[in-house]
Structure formats: C-alpha cells, structure tokens
Scaffold this motif. Structure first.
Motif, PDB file in Angstrom:
ATOM      1  N   LEU A   1       0.849  -1.187   0.000  1.00  0.00           N
ATOM      2  CA  LEU A   1       0.000   0.000   0.000  1.00  0.00           C
ATOM      3  C   LEU A   1       0.884   1.237   0.000  1.00  0.00           C
ATOM      4  O   LEU A   1       1.839   1.310   0.766  1.00  0.00           O
ATOM      5  N   VAL A   2       0.545   2.182  -0.841  1.00  0.00           N
ATOM      6  CA  VAL A   2       1.301   3.430  -0.903  1.00  0.00           C
ATOM      7  C   VAL A   2       0.347   4.570  -0.567  1.00  0.00           C
ATOM      8  O   VAL A   2      -0.689   4.725  -1.219  1.00  0.00           O
ATOM      9  N   PHE A   3       0.692   5.337   0.451  1.00  0.00           N
ATOM     10  CA  PHE A   3      -0.105   6.490   0.856  1.00  0.00           C
ATOM     11  C   PHE A   3       0.461   7.736   0.182  1.00  0.00           C
ATOM     12  O   PHE A   3       1.665   7.994   0.238  1.00  0.00           O
ATOM     13  N   SER A   4      -0.412   8.520  -0.427  1.00  0.00           N
ATOM     14  CA  SER A   4       0.016   9.741  -1.111  1.00  0.00           C
ATOM     15  C   SER A   4       0.285  10.843  -0.085  1.00  0.00           C
ATOM     16  O   SER A   4       0.073  10.658   1.115  1.00  0.00           O
ATOM     17  N   LYS A   5       0.700  11.988  -0.570  1.00  0.00           N
ATOM     18  CA  LYS A   5       0.978  13.116   0.313  1.00  0.00           C
ATOM     19  C   LYS A   5      -0.269  13.573   1.067  1.00  0.00           C
ATOM     20  O   LYS A   5      -0.177  14.147   2.137  1.00  0.00           O
ATOM     21  N   GLU A   6      -1.446  13.305   0.491  1.00  0.00           N
ATOM     22  CA  GLU A   6      -2.708  13.698   1.121  1.00  0.00           C
ATOM     23  C   GLU A   6      -3.223  12.636   2.092  1.00  0.00           C
ATOM     24  O   GLU A   6      -4.268  12.808   2.705  1.00  0.00           O
ATOM     25  N   GLY A   7      -2.554  11.505   2.175  1.00  0.00           N
ATOM     26  CA  GLY A   7      -2.951  10.445   3.100  1.00  0.00           C
ATOM     27  C   GLY A   7      -3.824   9.376   2.499  1.00  0.00           C
ATOM     28  O   GLY A   7      -4.193   8.416   3.165  1.00  0.00           O
ATOM     29  N   GLY A   8      -4.163   9.506   1.224  1.00  0.00           N
ATOM     30  CA  GLY A   8      -4.977   8.484   0.571  1.00  0.00           C
ATOM     31  C   GLY A   8      -4.123   7.352   0.053  1.00  0.00           C
ATOM     32  O   GLY A   8      -2.944   7.520  -0.239  1.00  0.00           O
ATOM     33  N   ASN A   9      -4.706   6.166  -0.062  1.00  0.00           N
ATOM     34  CA  ASN A   9      -3.936   5.050  -0.611  1.00  0.00           C
ATOM     35  C   ASN A   9      -4.101   5.010  -2.124  1.00  0.00           C
ATOM     36  O   ASN A   9      -4.967   5.662  -2.692  1.00  0.00           O
ATOM     37  N   SER A  10      -3.287   4.212  -2.773  1.00  0.00           N
ATOM     38  CA  SER A  10      -3.210   4.235  -4.225  1.00  0.00           C
ATOM     39  C   SER A  10      -4.033   3.152  -4.903  1.00  0.00           C
ATOM     40  O   SER A  10      -3.918   2.961  -6.097  1.00  0.00           O
ATOM     41  N   SER A  11      -4.842   2.417  -4.154  1.00  0.00           N
ATOM     42  CA  SER A  11      -5.586   1.334  -4.792  1.00  0.00           C
ATOM     43  C   SER A  11      -6.866   1.024  -4.026  1.00  0.00           C
ATOM     44  O   SER A  11      -7.064   1.485  -2.911  1.00  0.00           O
ATOM     45  N   LEU A  12      -7.702   0.240  -4.663  1.00  0.00           N
ATOM     46  CA  LEU A  12      -8.911  -0.283  -4.017  1.00  0.00           C
ATOM     47  C   LEU A  12      -8.605  -1.676  -3.475  1.00  0.00           C
ATOM     48  O   LEU A  12      -9.375  -2.598  -3.658  1.00  0.00           O
TER      49      LEU A  12
ATOM     50  N   ASP B   1     -10.217 -18.847  13.702  1.00  0.00           N
ATOM     51  CA  ASP B   1     -11.641 -19.175  13.724  1.00  0.00           C
ATOM     52  C   ASP B   1     -12.499 -18.325  12.796  1.00  0.00           C
ATOM     53  O   ASP B   1     -13.700 -18.523  12.707  1.00  0.00           O
ATOM     54  N   ARG B   2     -11.911 -17.372  12.078  1.00  0.00           N
ATOM     55  CA  ARG B   2     -12.691 -16.506  11.199  1.00  0.00           C
ATOM     56  C   ARG B   2     -11.773 -15.803  10.190  1.00  0.00           C
ATOM     57  O   ARG B   2     -10.559 -15.848  10.319  1.00  0.00           O
ATOM     58  N   LYS B   3     -12.413 -15.164   9.204  1.00  0.00           N
ATOM     59  CA  LYS B   3     -11.690 -14.339   8.233  1.00  0.00           C
ATOM     60  C   LYS B   3     -12.053 -12.889   8.480  1.00  0.00           C
ATOM     61  O   LYS B   3     -13.196 -12.564   8.771  1.00  0.00           O
ATOM     62  N   VAL B   4     -11.063 -12.022   8.356  1.00  0.00           N
ATOM     63  CA  VAL B   4     -11.281 -10.586   8.514  1.00  0.00           C
ATOM     64  C   VAL B   4     -10.855  -9.912   7.217  1.00  0.00           C
ATOM     65  O   VAL B   4      -9.763 -10.154   6.710  1.00  0.00           O
ATOM     66  N   HIS B   5     -11.754  -9.082   6.661  1.00  0.00           N
ATOM     67  CA  HIS B   5     -11.513  -8.394   5.401  1.00  0.00           C
ATOM     68  C   HIS B   5     -11.462  -6.890   5.651  1.00  0.00           C
ATOM     69  O   HIS B   5     -12.312  -6.346   6.349  1.00  0.00           O
ATOM     70  N   TYR B   6     -10.481  -6.251   5.049  1.00  0.00           N
ATOM     71  CA  TYR B   6     -10.375  -4.791   5.073  1.00  0.00           C
ATOM     72  C   TYR B   6     -10.492  -4.319   3.630  1.00  0.00           C
ATOM     73  O   TYR B   6      -9.611  -4.606   2.812  1.00  0.00           O
ATOM     74  N   GLN B   7     -11.578  -3.646   3.314  1.00  0.00           N
ATOM     75  CA  GLN B   7     -11.747  -3.068   1.982  1.00  0.00           C
ATOM     76  C   GLN B   7     -11.290  -1.621   2.055  1.00  0.00           C
ATOM     77  O   GLN B   7     -11.875  -0.805   2.769  1.00  0.00           O
ATOM     78  N   LEU B   8     -10.214  -1.299   1.325  1.00  0.00           N
ATOM     79  CA  LEU B   8      -9.635   0.038   1.357  1.00  0.00           C
ATOM     80  C   LEU B   8     -10.303   0.912   0.304  1.00  0.00           C
ATOM     81  O   LEU B   8     -10.575   0.473  -0.809  1.00  0.00           O
ATOM     82  N   ASN B   9     -10.584   2.143   0.663  1.00  0.00           N
ATOM     83  CA  ASN B   9     -11.206   3.090  -0.253  1.00  0.00           C
ATOM     84  C   ASN B   9     -10.134   3.873  -0.990  1.00  0.00           C
ATOM     85  O   ASN B   9      -9.141   4.302  -0.403  1.00  0.00           O
ATOM     86  N   LEU B  10     -10.373   4.088  -2.266  1.00  0.00           N
ATOM     87  CA  LEU B  10      -9.433   4.818  -3.102  1.00  0.00           C
ATOM     88  C   LEU B  10      -9.461   6.304  -2.749  1.00  0.00           C
ATOM     89  O   LEU B  10     -10.521   6.893  -2.614  1.00  0.00           O
ATOM     90  N   GLY B  11      -8.299   6.886  -2.568  1.00  0.00           N
ATOM     91  CA  GLY B  11      -8.211   8.323  -2.339  1.00  0.00           C
ATOM     92  C   GLY B  11      -8.362   8.742  -0.893  1.00  0.00           C
ATOM     93  O   GLY B  11      -7.518   9.421  -0.359  1.00  0.00           O
ATOM     94  N   SER B  12      -9.424   8.310  -0.225  1.00  0.00           N
ATOM     95  CA  SER B  12      -9.664   8.802   1.135  1.00  0.00           C
ATOM     96  C   SER B  12      -8.760   8.143   2.164  1.00  0.00           C
ATOM     97  O   SER B  12      -8.478   8.716   3.202  1.00  0.00           O
ATOM     98  N   GLY B  13      -8.348   6.915   1.902  1.00  0.00           N
ATOM     99  CA  GLY B  13      -7.495   6.217   2.857  1.00  0.00           C
ATOM    100  C   GLY B  13      -8.263   5.527   3.960  1.00  0.00           C
ATOM    101  O   GLY B  13      -7.680   4.914   4.836  1.00  0.00           O
TER     102      GLY B  13
END
Length: 143
Positions: free
Chosen positions: A104-115, A124-136
């Motif tokens: 993951l690459v965070f831009s100067k504004e703090g947003g990440n570069s991908s979805l 005992d379980r799966k945990v998913h983190y869905q990252l939002n584009l731009g907002s971080g």
C-alpha cells in the motif's frame, strides 16, 4: 513453687495415602490441568489475534498521518510473515495468515493508491479490510 505436670500424649495411629490413592489423586489433578490449559491456550490465541488486528489498524492510520504530516509518500508492505512500514515491523502471529502479499502506498494527502482488499485468515474466522481509493479509509468485515 508450682509443680509442672507432665502430660502424656497418647500415640495416635498415623494415617497416610496409599500408593493407589496417591496415583488416583495425581491423575485427576493432571486431567483437570490439561482441560484448563486447552481453554486458556484458546483464549490466549484469540486475544493475540485481536491485538494483532488492532495493531494493524493503528499502523495503517499512523502511516496515513505520517504521509500527511511529512508531505511525502509512505508505503506499507504486507507479506506472508510480517507487515512492514517505515516506522516498524509487525510479525504475524502463528494462527494468522494473509491471503496475498500487497504493498500500500499512501500519497501526500494520506490516501492510498488502490482499491485493495486485505484479507487475514485467523484461526476461527476471516477478517476483510476493503480500502477506499483516495480517502485512505477502510471498511472492516468478518466472516
């Protein structure tokens, strides 16, 4: 002067456990300890996994803030055995695996570069983190 009376103590028979009683007691105590150890181990593993997830979320937000404050790109690498950033490295606990390595690459504004979607398989379980584009920001779901 006072006379001191001698008191005779009667000899009482000494009672003790027999070998069979001792073995029975020892085996019962050992069995109970094994049962308790298993439940304690399970509880410890769950706590360790939850602490790892909290640590990951904190590191994610910390890298975001670092990129904003420093006005530079900051990266966060998730590999099969660790999560690495410019600040620190977090080792994955025994029961935790990551579905696929990702950077993951965070831009100067703090947003990440991908979805990107980060998946952790816990014991005992799966945990998913869905990252939002731009907002971080991210959305966390569990199966």
């Amino acid at each position: 002067m006072r006379r001191i009376r001698a008191v005779r103590l009667h000899k009482l028979p000494t009672r003790a456990f027999t070998l069979l009683e001792s073995l029975l007691t020892l085996s019962t105590v050992s069995f109970l300890l094994l049962i308790l150890t298993g439940s304690v181990r399970t509880s410890f593993r769950q706590v360790e996994e939850n602490l790892f997830l909290l640590h990951f979320e904190h590191l994610y937000r910390e890298n975001q803030q670092l990129s904003i404050a420093g006005q530079r790109e900051v990266s966060l690498s998730l590999t099969e055995d660790a999560i690495k950033s410019d600040l620190q490295t977090i080792e994955l606990p025994k029961g935790v695996t990551i579905a696929k390595p990702i950077k993951l690459v965070f831009s100067k504004e703090g947003g990440n570069s991908s979805l990107a979607k980060v998946d952790f398989q816990l014991s005992d379980r799966k945990v998913h983190y869905q990252l939002n584009l731009g907002s971080g920001k991210y959305r966390k779901t569990e199966d």
